[in-house]
Design a protein around this motif. Structure first.
Motif, short mmCIF file in Angstrom:
data_model
loop_
_atom_site.label_atom_id
_atom_site.label_comp_id
_atom_site.label_asym_id
_atom_site.label_seq_id
_atom_site.Cartn_x
_atom_site.Cartn_y
_atom_site.Cartn_z
N GLU A 1 36.41 26.51 49.90
CA GLU A 1 36.54 27.77 50.19
C GLU A 1 37.11 28.40 49.02
O GLU A 1 38.05 27.99 48.29
N THR A 2 36.71 29.64 48.64
CA THR A 2 37.35 30.58 47.46
C THR A 2 38.01 31.77 48.19
O THR A 2 37.16 32.34 48.83
N ILE A 3 39.04 32.02 48.01
CA ILE A 3 39.87 33.18 48.49
C ILE A 3 39.53 34.33 47.54
O ILE A 3 40.19 33.95 46.32
N VAL A 4 39.05 35.44 48.10
CA VAL A 4 38.91 36.63 47.09
C VAL A 4 40.14 37.45 47.09
O VAL A 4 40.34 38.38 47.84
N LEU A 5 41.05 37.32 46.09
CA LEU A 5 42.48 37.96 46.06
C LEU A 5 42.14 39.38 45.82
O LEU A 5 43.06 40.21 46.23
N GLY A 6 41.19 39.88 44.91
CA GLY A 6 41.08 41.20 44.53
C GLY A 6 40.73 41.96 45.81
O GLY A 6 41.14 43.27 45.73
N GLU A 7 40.37 41.62 46.73
CA GLU A 7 39.92 42.51 47.74
C GLU A 7 41.42 43.04 48.68
O GLU A 7 41.65 44.00 48.97
N THR A 8 42.30 42.24 48.79
CA THR A 8 43.83 42.35 49.17
C THR A 8 44.22 43.42 48.51
O THR A 8 44.77 44.40 48.81
N LEU A 9 44.20 43.20 47.28
CA LEU A 9 44.75 44.33 46.21
C LEU A 9 44.17 45.72 46.26
O LEU A 9 44.73 46.70 46.36
N GLU A 10 42.75 45.47 46.23
CA GLU A 10 42.08 46.98 46.40
C GLU A 10 42.23 47.72 47.76
O GLU A 10 42.63 48.93 47.80
N LYS A 11 42.37 46.92 48.82
CA LYS A 11 42.43 47.39 50.14
C LYS A 11 43.98 47.94 50.62
O LYS A 11 44.40 48.86 51.16
N TYR A 12 45.08 46.98 49.95
CA TYR A 12 46.31 47.23 50.60
C TYR A 12 47.34 47.53 49.23
O TYR A 12 47.86 48.60 49.15
N TYR A 13 47.61 46.83 48.38
CA TYR A 13 48.63 46.92 47.37
C TYR A 13 48.26 47.98 46.54
O TYR A 13 49.24 48.70 46.15
N ASN A 14 47.15 48.06 46.07
CA ASN A 14 47.02 49.06 44.97
C ASN A 14 47.37 50.60 45.46
O ASN A 14 47.87 51.32 44.96
N PRO A 15 46.51 50.78 46.65
CA PRO A 15 47.12 52.18 47.47
C PRO A 15 48.43 52.41 47.65
O PRO A 15 48.95 53.31 47.44
N LEU A 16 49.06 51.26 47.97
CA LEU A 16 50.32 51.37 48.50
C LEU A 16 51.43 51.70 47.08
O LEU A 16 52.13 52.60 47.15
N GLY B 1 49.35 29.84 39.55
CA GLY B 1 48.33 30.16 38.80
C GLY B 1 47.57 31.85 38.62
O GLY B 1 46.46 31.84 38.58
N ILE B 2 48.40 32.63 39.26
CA ILE B 2 47.67 33.90 39.16
C ILE B 2 48.60 34.86 38.31
O ILE B 2 49.52 34.50 37.79
N ILE B 3 47.96 36.21 38.25
CA ILE B 3 48.60 37.11 37.58
C ILE B 3 49.34 38.19 38.08
O ILE B 3 49.47 38.25 39.26
N PRO B 4 50.58 38.65 37.55
CA PRO B 4 51.36 39.55 38.21
C PRO B 4 50.42 40.74 38.70
O PRO B 4 49.82 41.46 37.83
N ASP B 5 50.68 41.32 39.89
CA ASP B 5 49.73 42.49 40.51
C ASP B 5 50.54 43.50 41.02
O ASP B 5 51.89 43.35 40.64
N ALA B 6 50.00 44.04 42.06
CA ALA B 6 50.74 45.28 42.60
C ALA B 6 51.39 46.25 41.49
O ALA B 6 52.56 46.44 41.53
N GLY B 7 50.66 46.28 40.17
CA GLY B 7 51.24 47.23 39.17
C GLY B 7 52.15 46.52 38.32
O GLY B 7 52.69 46.73 37.25
N GLY B 8 52.59 45.19 38.44
CA GLY B 8 53.36 44.39 37.66
C GLY B 8 53.11 44.16 35.95
O GLY B 8 53.87 44.73 35.33
#
Length: 263
Positions: free
Chosen positions: A76-91, A140-147
């Motif tokens: 399985e591949t987890i689509v991390l971008g969906e969580t960012l688009e739906k939750y973290y970025n709007p927050l 192994g991922i990049i800083p998100d939520a505006g990092g």
């Protein structure tokens, strides 16, 4: 509220939101995202709310994303971008755009997205035992939520790269020294100092503070000429508020102003 992943304390002129999953170091899951979003929207709709404090319960501020919700199953591949688009970025955008100051009272570890949600607030005050960790590179991922936007602007390119690539802990005192946060205070003093800031904002010229936020938010993308034009336009708005007139009268009369925060 049925979901107790956050706690809300309505006080005179401001609110305190406490992230409340202490057994998970207040890591985000979807329920907590939903509850937090609702609480922020409710605070914004309340004309009596003139500041917001966000803190954590237990020994952490927020450990970022609850990775139990993001563990890929075999094949399985987890689509991390969906969580960012739906939750973290709007927050993150909402915290920057709220028409009143937001204070992060960082009581313990702030890691991953939890760190960057704190940094998206207007004033960050931290207990001396708190730590700030851009932990993304550890998995192994990049800083998100505006990092990747916030870090270079707060601490400069060299330190931003070190924090992001090495993923090392940064103490609260070092974070304050580098300009990542406003202040580091003794652990027992955190609640008092954060409350004192909120009480100040609860009687401050709220509309003027909202315009300051708008000007600072626009500054990184503007030329000097564009920012000067924006300052002119926002100053016109500020000058038309009742609080400006009250501030000038109070200054001339040598008394404490009675700001209402009204438009």
């Amino acid at each position: 509220m049925a979901d107790e992943s956050i706690l809300i304390d309505k006080r005179a002129g401001y609110r305190v939101i406490t992230l409340n999953r202490p057994d998970k170091l207040n890591a985000f899951n979807e329920a907590m995202h939903e509850a937090l979003g609702d609480a922020i929207a409710d605070a914004e709709a309340d004309e009596s709310c003139r500041a917001l404090m966000i803190t954590g319960s237990g020994k952490a501020f927020c450990a970022g994303q609850d990775l139990n919700d993001r563990l890929p199953k075999p094949g399985e591949t987890i689509v991390l971008g969906e969580t960012l688009e739906k939750y973290y970025n709007p927050l993150v955008l909402k915290l920057r755009e709220l028409p009143f100051p937001v204070i992060a009272a960082v009581n313990g570890v702030a890691a991953g997205a939890g760190c960057n949600v704190a940094l998206a607030c207007d004033i960050v005050i931290a207990a001396q035992s708190a730590r700030f960790i851009q932990s993304f590179a550890r998995i192994g991922i990049i800083p998100d939520a505006g990092g990747t936007w916030l870090l270079p602007r707060l601490v400069g390119e060299a330190r931003a790269r070190g924090l992001a690539l090495l993923a090392q802990d940064l103490t609260a005192e070092k974070a304050a020294e580098w300009g990542l946060i406003w202040r580091a205070v003794g652990d027992k003093a955190l609640d008092y100092e954060a409350t004192r800031i909120c009480e100040h904002f609860a009687t401050a010229p709220t509309q003027g503070l909202a315009l300051i936020k708008r000007a600072l938010n626009a500054s990184p993308g503007n030329t000097l000429a564009q920012q000067l034009d924006l300052e002119r336009n926002l100053q016109r708005e500020a000058g038309a508020t009742p609080d400006y007139a009250e501030g000038v009268r109070a200054f001339i009369e040598k008394r404490k102003p009675n700001f209402t925060g009204r438009k």
